[in-house]
Design an enzyme around this catalytic site. Structure first.
Site, mmCIF file in Angstrom:
data_model
loop_
_atom_site.group_PDB
_atom_site.id
_atom_site.type_symbol
_atom_site.label_atom_id
_atom_site.label_comp_id
_atom_site.label_asym_id
_atom_site.label_seq_id
_atom_site.Cartn_x
_atom_site.Cartn_y
_atom_site.Cartn_z
ATOM 1 N N VAL A 188 6.796 -2.034 -6.353
ATOM 2 C CA VAL A 188 6.234 -2.404 -7.672
ATOM 3 C C VAL A 188 4.998 -1.745 -8.017
ATOM 4 C CG1 VAL A 188 5.820 -4.399 -8.874
ATOM 5 C CG2 VAL A 188 7.401 -4.758 -7.458
ATOM 6 N N SER A 233 1.886 -6.477 -7.431
ATOM 7 C CA SER A 233 2.696 -7.701 -7.626
ATOM 8 C C SER A 233 2.597 -8.805 -6.822
ATOM 9 C CB SER A 233 4.184 -7.217 -7.615
ATOM 10 O OG SER A 233 4.617 -6.855 -6.404
ATOM 11 N N LEU A 235 13.118 -11.126 -3.560
ATOM 12 C CA LEU A 235 12.299 -12.155 -3.781
ATOM 13 C C LEU A 235 12.398 -12.143 -5.391
ATOM 14 C CD1 LEU A 235 10.699 -14.764 -3.686
ATOM 15 C CD2 LEU A 235 8.590 -13.304 -3.392
ATOM 16 N N GLY A 237 1.214 -1.660 -1.271
ATOM 17 C CA GLY A 237 1.242 -1.786 0.101
ATOM 18 C C GLY A 237 2.057 -0.625 0.644
ATOM 19 N N GLY A 253 5.211 -10.469 -5.632
ATOM 20 C CA GLY A 253 6.226 -10.813 -4.902
ATOM 21 C C GLY A 253 5.662 -9.822 -3.559
ATOM 22 N N GLY A 254 5.207 -8.548 -4.080
ATOM 23 C CA GLY A 254 4.711 -7.759 -2.997
ATOM 24 C C GLY A 254 3.702 -8.134 -2.080
ATOM 25 N N ASN A 255 2.910 -8.894 -2.458
ATOM 26 C CA ASN A 255 1.752 -9.577 -1.562
ATOM 27 C C ASN A 255 2.514 -10.613 -0.787
ATOM 28 O OD1 ASN A 255 -0.451 -11.960 -1.111
ATOM 29 N ND2 ASN A 255 -1.641 -10.196 -1.952
ATOM 30 N N GLU A 268 -35.250 9.906 -2.238
ATOM 31 C CA GLU A 268 -34.811 9.209 -1.272
ATOM 32 C C GLU A 268 -35.576 7.827 -1.079
ATOM 33 O OE1 GLU A 268 -34.811 12.088 2.418
ATOM 34 O OE2 GLU A 268 -36.406 12.489 0.898
HETATM 35 C C1 FAD Z 1 -7.459 -1.554 -2.146
HETATM 36 C C2 FAD Z 1 -6.952 -2.837 -1.807
HETATM 37 C C3 FAD Z 1 -7.482 -4.231 -1.668
HETATM 38 C C4 FAD Z 1 -6.555 -5.258 -1.368
HETATM 39 N N1 FAD Z 1 -7.208 -6.252 -1.381
HETATM 40 C C5 FAD Z 1 -6.298 -7.407 -1.144
HETATM 41 C C6 FAD Z 1 -7.005 -8.956 -0.834
HETATM 42 O O1 FAD Z 1 -8.170 -8.653 -0.906
HETATM 43 N N2 FAD Z 1 -6.213 -9.833 -0.693
HETATM 44 C C7 FAD Z 1 -4.839 -9.679 -0.383
HETATM 45 O O2 FAD Z 1 -4.291 -10.550 -0.384
HETATM 46 N N3 FAD Z 1 -4.455 -8.434 -0.759
HETATM 47 C C8 FAD Z 1 -5.000 -7.478 -0.931
HETATM 48 N N4 FAD Z 1 -4.545 -6.343 -0.839
HETATM 49 C C9 FAD Z 1 -2.991 -6.263 -0.979
HETATM 50 C C10 FAD Z 1 -2.185 -6.168 -2.307
HETATM 51 O O3 FAD Z 1 -2.445 -7.357 -2.856
HETATM 52 C C11 FAD Z 1 -0.880 -6.132 -1.849
HETATM 53 O O4 FAD Z 1 -0.682 -4.783 -1.231
HETATM 54 C C12 FAD Z 1 -0.032 -6.043 -3.084
HETATM 55 O O5 FAD Z 1 -0.009 -7.347 -3.662
HETATM 56 C C13 FAD Z 1 1.505 -5.688 -2.709
HETATM 57 O O6 FAD Z 1 2.122 -5.561 -4.094
HETATM 58 P P1 FAD Z 1 2.701 -4.336 -4.496
HETATM 59 O O7 FAD Z 1 3.554 -4.750 -5.970
HETATM 60 O O8 FAD Z 1 1.673 -3.323 -4.846
HETATM 61 O O9 FAD Z 1 3.809 -4.003 -3.279
HETATM 62 P P2 FAD Z 1 4.446 -2.635 -2.976
HETATM 63 O O10 FAD Z 1 3.505 -1.671 -2.267
HETATM 64 O O11 FAD Z 1 4.977 -2.268 -4.241
HETATM 65 O O12 FAD Z 1 5.281 -3.399 -1.997
HETATM 66 C C14 FAD Z 1 5.106 -3.824 -0.717
HETATM 67 C C15 FAD Z 1 6.205 -4.602 -0.125
HETATM 68 O O13 FAD Z 1 6.789 -5.684 -0.395
HETATM 69 C C16 FAD Z 1 8.211 -5.744 -0.851
HETATM 70 N N5 FAD Z 1 8.757 -6.238 -1.920
HETATM 71 C C17 FAD Z 1 7.893 -6.088 -3.339
HETATM 72 N N6 FAD Z 1 8.384 -6.908 -4.195
HETATM 73 C C18 FAD Z 1 9.483 -7.487 -3.769
HETATM 74 C C19 FAD Z 1 10.546 -8.186 -3.901
HETATM 75 N N7 FAD Z 1 10.530 -8.748 -5.179
HETATM 76 N N8 FAD Z 1 11.423 -8.911 -3.251
HETATM 77 C C20 FAD Z 1 11.225 -8.419 -1.818
HETATM 78 N N9 FAD Z 1 10.412 -7.562 -1.277
HETATM 79 C C21 FAD Z 1 9.438 -7.030 -2.083
HETATM 80 C C22 FAD Z 1 8.584 -4.249 -0.689
HETATM 81 O O14 FAD Z 1 9.700 -3.837 -0.004
HETATM 82 C C23 FAD Z 1 7.299 -3.639 0.165
HETATM 83 O O15 FAD Z 1 7.795 -3.695 1.418
HETATM 84 C C24 FAD Z 1 -5.153 -5.112 -1.311
HETATM 85 C C25 FAD Z 1 -4.530 -3.700 -1.496
HETATM 86 C C26 FAD Z 1 -5.247 -2.629 -1.601
HETATM 87 C C27 FAD Z 1 -4.696 -1.409 -1.789
#
Ligand code: FAD
Length: 1097
Positions: free
Chosen positions: A42, A130, A186, A46, A132-134, A1031
Site C-alpha cells: 500500500v 497504511s 486484513l 515497509g 493495515g501495513g503497520n 563554523e
Molecule cells: C521513515 C519511516 C519511519 C517510520 N516510523 C515509524 C514509527 O515511528 N512508528 C511505527 O510504528 N512505524 C513507523 N514506520 C513503519 C510504518 O508505519 C510502516 O512501514 C507502515 O505503516 C506500513 O504500511 P505500508 O502501507 O507502507 O506497508 P507496505 O510496505 O505497503 O506493506 C507492509 C507489509 O504489510 C503487509 N500488508 C499491508 N496491508 C495488508 C493487508 N491489508 N493485509 C495483509 N497484509 C498487508 C504487506 O504484505 C507487507 O508485508 C516508519 C517507516 C518509515 C519508512
C-alpha cells in the site's frame, strides 16, 4: 472521461517482477490464493526499504489500495471500523473527528491511538503508510500494535471463501487460533469505544521525538469494577522489548482484583520486570534503558489513572501530588506562528539566497540531476567487510554474468598513481568500507546487483584497533603529536586549593549532507581530456588527484561544480578519491561514468567527525579562579592520516575557548585505528576540545558551589591579552556578547523561574545554561587563503562572475554578487554566477574553514575595481550616461571588459617547536543561552528556548548569516545530544541511514529561538568589515548539553545523589534517564527491595 471508465485490474510487468492492482476484494483473495507469498503493498514504507536495503526480492506484488472494502470508514454502535488500506493520516483525521463528536468517556481508546499517530513517523510517511501495513508487518517497533492490542481492537481477516474476526491481543498474547495465514488479508480494524471506568494510555520513547522508531513503546488499559478502584480487567502490551509486541499476561491476571494503589504499583513493576524478557541486541540500545522505560511507562500509566480517578470521586481518590502533575503532559512541537546607504546597494541587507527558491522547489540541479550522457555507465563499489585483513582472492565471475554489466574495475586498471589504496600494500584492507573494486553497468540497479556478487576471500590480520583506548594500548598514532604549554603547570598544581581529574568521551558525527558524494566523469574523446562534474568543496584537488591517477597533466581535466548539496568538510579529500575511481572507470571504458553513493555506502565509506576523549586535571582556588590545567586529547583518526593531525592541532589552538588559563599544558594525539578515515568537519576539532573545557568549568562550579556562569565570568578573558600560543587578543566583544546574551535571555530571572518550576515538579525538570564562544578565524598559513576571481562584462551590460568558492548552501554566490553589485554599482539582477570550474579559476583553495566569503570576496572586489578603473575615464566623460552606454563605449574604444582579481591570503603562521605564532587573523565571539525541560521518567527532553548573540562584524547578508548560525547551532545540538554512530565489535558501522542515525528534526529546534548580531562591530581584516561565520555557531549547540546537565543536576540534588557525575556526548535520552537515578533504575540494575512507595508519593 478517465474517471467514468470502469475500474479494472492493472498489471505492470517489469524485468524481474509483476505488479498487480486489483479492484475488488474477491479478485484480491483469488490473487492472494494464487500468490500467497506476494506482499500487499500500500504505502510501500515497509516492503520498499526491505527490498532496497535488505535485498529482499518479490517476483509478484499486489497493490490493494483501490479496493473499497479496504478503505472503509464506518462508525458502529460500539466503535469505529477503519479499512486496512486507510493511510495513517486518514486514520489520524478520522480519530480527531470522532474525539470531537463522541462523549469523552467513549473516546479513550481513540485518544490513545491518536497520541501514537501524532509522532509515528513523519507527515510524509503517515500520508502513504497504511494502518493495515503497520499492524500486519508486526514489527516489534510498531507504535500501534501495543495500544490496539491493549484496547481490544478486532481484526477482520479474509481469505478465499473464509472470513473471520480475531482480537489483535490474541495474536500477541498467544491465545486461540492466533496465526494469520499467508493467504489471509486484513480487511479492516475495529477500534472500540471505551467504557465507563476504563482508562487507556499509550507511550513511546524514541531517539528523536518525531520520525524515529521507538526504542520502547507501550499500550495499557485498565477497567475497574463499577464505582471502585478494583481492577476488573488489565492489559499491558510492549513494543521494542522483544522481536514482536509482547503482552504482560501473567502480571495482568495476578493484579486483577487488586486496588489501584502503591502496593499494586510496586507489585506490578516487579512482575513486569520478571515477565518481560529484554534480550540484549548487538546494535541496539542498552537493555537496562529498555527495562527502565518499561516500568517507567507503567508508573506513568499508574499516575495518569490515579489522576483520572480523582475526577470521578475526589473524596476517595485525591489524585497525585501537584509536583507530579507535569509528567502527564507530553512534549509537543509547536510550529512558529506566523542609514545613508544607497537603496540599490545590497551589501548588509538580508538578501534571499539566490537559489533559495530553486532549492525549495527541486529545480536546483545537483550531480545526479544532470541529464544522461550518451552511453553512460553507472558505477557501484565493492567494499571490504573486514577491518584488517589480507585479500586472498577476488572472484568477479558471478558479477560479470549480471545483465547489463560492462566491466569490473580494480587497482590494476589505474594508469598512474593509485589514489585508491589506503595502505602501502594493495592487498591489505585496513577498514570496513575500504573500496576494493568497482562494477560498471548500464544502470545503477545492475551495477549494485553485480557489486553484491563479487566474492572476496580474506585472511584476517591482527591487531584490529577500533577505539581510542585500543589505539593507546597499541601505541598506534599518526605523527606528529602536538603540544602547547604556558606558565608553570606543575608548580601551580602545588599551590591550588583544589584539584579535579576526569575525562569525557565525545562521539563522532556523520556529515549527513543532503546530496551524497557524487561524480559524473565524461571523457571528451580527444587529447585525454575529461570533464568531471563533482560534488566537492575543492575542485582543484579533484583535478590534481584525477590527473595523477590517469597520468595526464592537470590541463586535461576540467572540474565543474554548479552547487553542492551540503558538505560540512566531508567533500574535500574524500571526493578526490571517489572522483578518481569514476575517472579510471571512464578512462578504461571510454564511456561517461556516473557514480552516486547511496546514503548507506556514503556513511560506511567516507568517515566523519573524529570521536574524541579529553582527559583533564584542573587546579583551582576556592573562589573559582582556575590556575592550572593539564589536558590530553585523543582523537580517533581512523585508518589514514587525512587531516587528523591538523584537526588535533587545531583542537589544541582553540581549546581555551573564552578563558585565560595562566598555567596550561595540553597534548593532542591522533589515533590510528581500523575505522574508515575520519576527516574535516565544521569546527575542525574545536567543538570537541572546547566541550572538554566547558565540562571541567562546570565541574569546578560543582566543587566550589559557585554557579557555572560565575566560574565562566571569573575565568573569562577580560582585557587585551595573549592566548596560550602568544597571539594577541582583544576580548571586548566577547564580554559584550556575554552581557547582551545574559540580558536578552533574562538569564537570572529565568534561572530563578526554572528553579521554582523544579521545586514544583518532581518528574519534569528544567535546566538553563549560558556558554561563551571565542572562535579564532584562520587557516594557519598564507597560501591556503589565497583566492582568485574572474569577471566578464558583456556588451549588453550583463556581468558573468566567477570565483574559486563553492556554493554548498551557505550562500557564497549570493554574497559575491552583492559584492560585485556594490563595486560596479549595478543591480544584482545584472550579475550572474554560472559555475565554479578549474577552467576559469585555477588552483583555487578549498571552500573551508569559514573562509569562503572572506577570501573570494577580496578577489571579486579586486577584479571589479580593476574593471571600474578601466571604465572610469568613460564614466567621467559622460557622468549622466547609463551602465549600458558606458559598456558600449568601452567596447568601441577597445577597453578590455574582462578582469581577474586576486587575494594573496592572510599572513598567518605557527611555530610548533616554540609553541607560539599567529595562526589566526581575527576572532569571532558569541554567547548562547539555552533552556530545556527533561522528562525524568523517560529521559526525553524538549528544547524550550535559545538566545544567541554573535559578533560577526558587519554582516554582508544578515539573512544568510543568521541562517548559517541557526543551521550550525542545530547541527551542534545533533552532535552534543543525539547523533550516535554505532559499530559492531568487528568495526562494521551499523548506523547507515536515517533509520538508525538521527539528526535533529523540526521538533528539536528550540520553540523560541532568537539570534541577534552584535551591533557596531568592525573587523578591519575582512571584506567590508565582515567575519567568516560558517563554523562558529556549531559549538553553541553545547549550551543545550549544559542546560540538560543543569536539569539532571537538579534531579540529582533533589534525590541526594553525589554531586560529581560524568555525562558524555551525545547526551541521549538513554544517558539522561540513567543519570536521573531513582528507584526504577535501581530496580532494574540492582536490588528488588522497597521500591515504589517513595516514588509514587
Ligand atoms: C521513515 C519511516 C519511519 C517510520 N516510523 C515509524 C514509527 O515511528 N512508528 C511505527 O510504528 N512505524 C513507523 N514506520 C513503519 C510504518 O508505519 C510502516 O512501514 C507502515 O505503516 C506500513 O504500511 P505500508 O502501507 O507502507 O506497508 P507496505 O510496505 O505497503 O506493506 C507492509 C507489509 O504489510 C503487509 N500488508 C499491508 N496491508 C495488508 C493487508 N491489508 N493485509 C495483509 N497484509 C498487508 C504487506 O504484505 C507487507 O508485508 C516508519 C517507516 C518509515 C519508512
Amino acid at each position: 472521461m478517465a474517471e467514468n471508465q470502469p475500474k479494472r485490474t492493472l498489471f505492470f510487468h517489469g524485468e524481474r517482477m509483476t505488479w498487480i492492482s486489483p479492484v475488488s476484494l474477491d479478485e484480491l483473495l483469488d490473487l492472494k490464493a494464487a500468490h500467497p507469498k506476494a506482499p500487499l503493498v500500500v504505502g510501500n514504507t515497509g516492503v520498499g526499504p526491505e527490498m532496497k536495503f535488505r535485498g529482499v526480492f518479490h517476483p509478484v506484488v499486489i497493490a490493494p489500495a483501490r479496493i473499497p472494502d479496504l478503505n472503509v470508514v464506518k462508525y458502529t454502535e460500539d466503535g469505529l471500523t477503519l479499512g486496512a488500506a486507510c493511510s495513517l493520516s486518514v486514520a489520524k483525521d478520522v480519530l480527531t473527528n470522532a474525539i470531537s463528536e463522541f462523549p469523552e468517556e467513549k473516546t479513550k481508546v481513540f485518544c490513545a491511538v491518536l497520541k501514537q499517530l501524532r509522532t509515528l513517523g513523519g507527515e510524509q510517511i503517515r500520508n502513504v503508510a497504511s494502518l493495515g501495513g503497520n499492524i500486519i508487518s508486526r514489527k516489534s517497533t510498531s507504535d500501534l500494535n501495543p495500544v490496539l492490542a491493549a484496547s481490544n481492537c478486532v481484526l477482520s481477516l479474509a481469505s478465499r471463501g473464509k472470513k473471520r474476526r480475531i482480537p489483535l491481543s490474541d495474536i500477541f498474547a498467544g491465545v486461540g487460533n492466533n496465526t494469520i495465514t499467508p493467504e489471509e488479508i486484513l480487511v479492516s480494524v475495529h477500534i472500540p469505544h471505551s467504557r465507563k471506568g476504563e482508562y487507556v494510555c499509550a507511550f513511546r520513547q524514541a531517539p528523536r521525538r518525531e520520525n524515529a522508531l521507538s526504542i520502547t513503546n507501550a499500550g495499557m488499559r485498565v477497567l475497574f469494577e463499577e464505582g471502585t478502584d478494583i481492577i476488573k480487567d488489565l492489559s499491558i502490551f510492549y513494543g521494542g522489548a522483544a522481536s514482536t509486541t509482547v503482552c504482560a499476561k501473567q502480571t495482568c491476571s495476578a493484579l486483577t482484583g487488586r486496588h489501584w494503589n502503591e502496593q499494586t504499583l510496586d507489585e506490578a513493576c516487579r512482575l513486569i520486570l520478571k515477565e518481560i524478557a529484554v534480550p540484549g541486541s548487538a546494535s541496539g540500545e542498552k537493555v537496562d534503558y529498555k527495562k527502565t522505560l518499561i516500568i517507567s511507562f507503567f508508573y506513568r500509566f499508574f499516575l495518569e489513572v490515579l489522576q483520572s480517578l480523582k475526577t470521578t470521586d475526589p473524596y476517595h481518590y485525591p489524585g497525585i501530588p501537584v509536583e507530579y502533575g507535569s509528567v502527564l503532559q507530553d512534549f509537543k512541537t509547536k510550529m512558529p506562528q506566523k542609514p545613508d546607504q544607497s537603496p540599490q546597494d545590497p551589501v548588509g541587507r538580508p538578501i534571499m539566497h539566490q537559489s533559495g527558491i530553486k532549492h525549495a522547489t527541486g529545480e536546483a540541479v545537483y550531480i545526479d540531476d544532470l541529464p544522461s550522457v550518451d552511453g553512460e555507465l553507472f558505477l557501484a563499489v565493492v567494499t571490504s567487510s573486514r577491518a584488517h585483513a589480507k585479500i586472498v582472492s577476488i572472484d568477479t565471475s558471478e558479477a560479470l554474468k549480471v545483465p547489463g554489466v560492462f566491466d569490473v574495475i580494480s587497482a590494476h586498471d589505474v594508469p598512474a598513481t593509485n589514489e585508491f589504496y589506503y595502505s602501502d600494500d594493495p592487498e591489505i584492507v585496513i577498514c570496513v568500507g575500504q573500496i576494493v573494486c568497482a562494477v560498471v553497468a548500464d544502470s545503477d540497479v545492475h551495477a549494485k546487483q553485480a557489486a553484491a556478487k563479487v566474492k572476496i576471500e580474506y585472511e584476517v590480520l591482527e591487531p584490529v584497533i577500533l577505539t581510542i583506548e585500543e589505539a593507546i594500548k597499541h601505541n598506534s598514532f599518526f605523527e606528529p603529536k602536538r603540544k602547547l604549554e604556558q606558565g608553570n603547570v606543575d608548580q601551580a598544581f602545588e599551590t591550588v586549593d583544589n584539584i579535579i581529574e576526569g575525562e569525557i568521551h565525545i562521539g563522532g558525527q556523520e556529515h549527513f549532507y543532503m546530496e551524497t558524494q557524487s561524480v559524473l566523469a565524461v571523457p571528451k574523446g580527444e587529447d585525454k581530456e575529461m570533464d568531471v562534474y563533482v560534488s566537492t568543496q575543492h575542485p582543484a584537488v579533484i583535478q590534481e588527484m584525477v590527473a595523477a591517477s590517469l597520468g595526464v597533466p592537470a590541463n586535461r581535466i576540467m572540474c565543474h561544480v554548479k552547487r553542492v548539496g551540503g558538505a560540512f568538510g566531508g567533500k574535500l579529500l574524500k571526493s578526490g578519491l571517489l572522483a578518481s575511481v569514476a575517472a579510471v572507470a571512464a578512462k578504461k571504458t571510454g564511456r561517461a561514468v556516473r557514480f552516486i553513493l547511496s546514503r548507506g555506502d556514503d556513511m560506511l565509506i567516507t568517515g566523519g567527525r573524529h570521536p574524541f576523549i579529553g582527559k583533564y586535571k584542573v587546579g583551582f582556588m576556592n573562589d573559582g579562579r582556575i590556575r592550572a590545567v593539564d589536558v590530553n586529547y585523543y582523537i580517533n583518526g581512523g585508518c589514514t592520516p587525512d587531516e587528523s593531525v591538523l584537526v588535533a592541532a587545531v583542537s589544541l589552538l582553540k581549546m581555551d575557548n573564552a578563558y585565560k588559563i595562566p598555567n596550561l599544558r595540553c597534548w593532542a594525539y591522533a589515533c590510528k585505528t581500523n575505522l574508515p578515515s575520519n576527516t574535516a568537519f565544521r569546527g575542525f576539532g574545536f567543538p570537541q576540545s572546547a566541550l572538554v573545557t566547558e565540562t571541567w568549568i562546570t565541574e569546578v562550579a560543582d566543587k566550589t558551589g559557585l554557579s557555572p556562569e560565575k566560574i565562566r565570568e571569573i575565568n573569562m578573558y577580560k582585557e587585551n591579552e595573549q592566548t596560550h600560543f602568544k597571539q594577541k587578543l582583544d576580548p571586548q566583544n566577547l564580554i559584550r556578547c556575554w552581557n547582551e546574551c545574559m540580558e536578552k535571555s533574562a538569564y537570572y530571572s529565568r534561572k530563578k523561574a526554572a528553579n521554582e518550576f523544579n521545586k514544583q515538579n518532581y518528574w519534569k525538570k528544567k535546566g538553563i545554561a549560558i556558554v561563551p564562544l571565542k572562535f579564532p578565524f584562520g587557516l594557519g598559513t598564507r597560501y591556503l587563503s589565497q583566492a582568485s576571481a574572474l569577471v566578464h562584462i558583456y556588451t549588453d551590460g550583463s556581468v558573468l562572475l566567477t570565483h574559486g568558492g563553492i556554493e554548498m548552501g551557505q550562500g557564497i554566490h549570493t554574497k559575491m554578487i552583492q559584492v560585485a553589485s556594490r563595486e560596479l554599482n549595478i543591480p544584482m539582477s545584472s550579475i550572474h554566477f554560472c559555475e565554479t570550474s578549474t577552467t576559469t579559476v585555477p588552483n583555487a583553495c578549498a571552500s573551508a574553514g569559514s573562509a569562503g566569503t572572506d577570501v573570494n570576496g577580496m578577489a571579486v572586489k579586486d577584479a571589479c575595481q580593476t574593471l571600474l578603473k578601466r571604465l572610469q575615464p568613460i564614466i567621467n566623460k559622460n557622468p549622466k550616461g547609463t551602465w549600458n552606454e558606458w559598456i558600449k563605449e568601452a567596447f568601441e574604444q577597445s577597453v578590455s571588459l574582462s578582469a581577474t582579481g586576486y587575494f594573496r591570503g592572510y599572513n598567518e603562521n605557527m611555530d610548533w617547536e616554540k609553541g607560539e605564532g599567529q595562526p589566526f587573523t581575527y576572532f569571532l565571539f558569541g554567547a548562547a543561552c539555552s533552556e530545556v525541560e527533561i522528562n525524568c521518567l523517560t529521559g526525553d527532553h524538549k528544547n524550550l528556548r535559545t538566545d544567541i548573540v554573535m559578533d560577526i562584524g558587519c554582516s554582508i547578508n544578515p539573512a544568510v548569516d543568521i541562517g548559517q548560525i541557526e543551521g550550525a547551532f542545530v547541527q551542534g545540538i545533533g552532535l552534543y545530544t543525539m547523533e550516535e554512530l554505532k559499530y559492531s565489535p568487528e568495526g562494521v558501522l551499523y548506523t547507515r541511514g536515517p533509520d538508525q542515525y538521527k539528526i535533529p528534526a523540526v521538533c528539536d529546534i528550540p520553540e523560541q529561538f532568537s539570534v541577534s548580531l552584535l551591533s557596531s562591530s568592525q573587523n578591519p581584516h575582512a571584506i567590508y568589515a565582515s567575519k567568516g561565520i560558517g563554523e562558529a555557531g556549531l559549538f553553541l549547540g553545547c549550551s543545550v548539553f549544559f542546560a540538560l546537565r543543569d536539569a539532571v543536576t537538579s534531579v540529582r540534588n533533589e534525590r541526594g545523589l553525589k554531586t560529581t557525575f560524568v555525562l558524555n556526548s551525545p547526551l541521549t535520552a538513554e544517558q539522561i534517564r540513567a543519570s536521573c537515578a531513582d528507584d526504577f533504575t535501581e530496580m532494574v540494575t540492582e536490588s528488588w527491595g522497597g521500591v515504589c512507595s517513595s516514588v509514587s508519593g
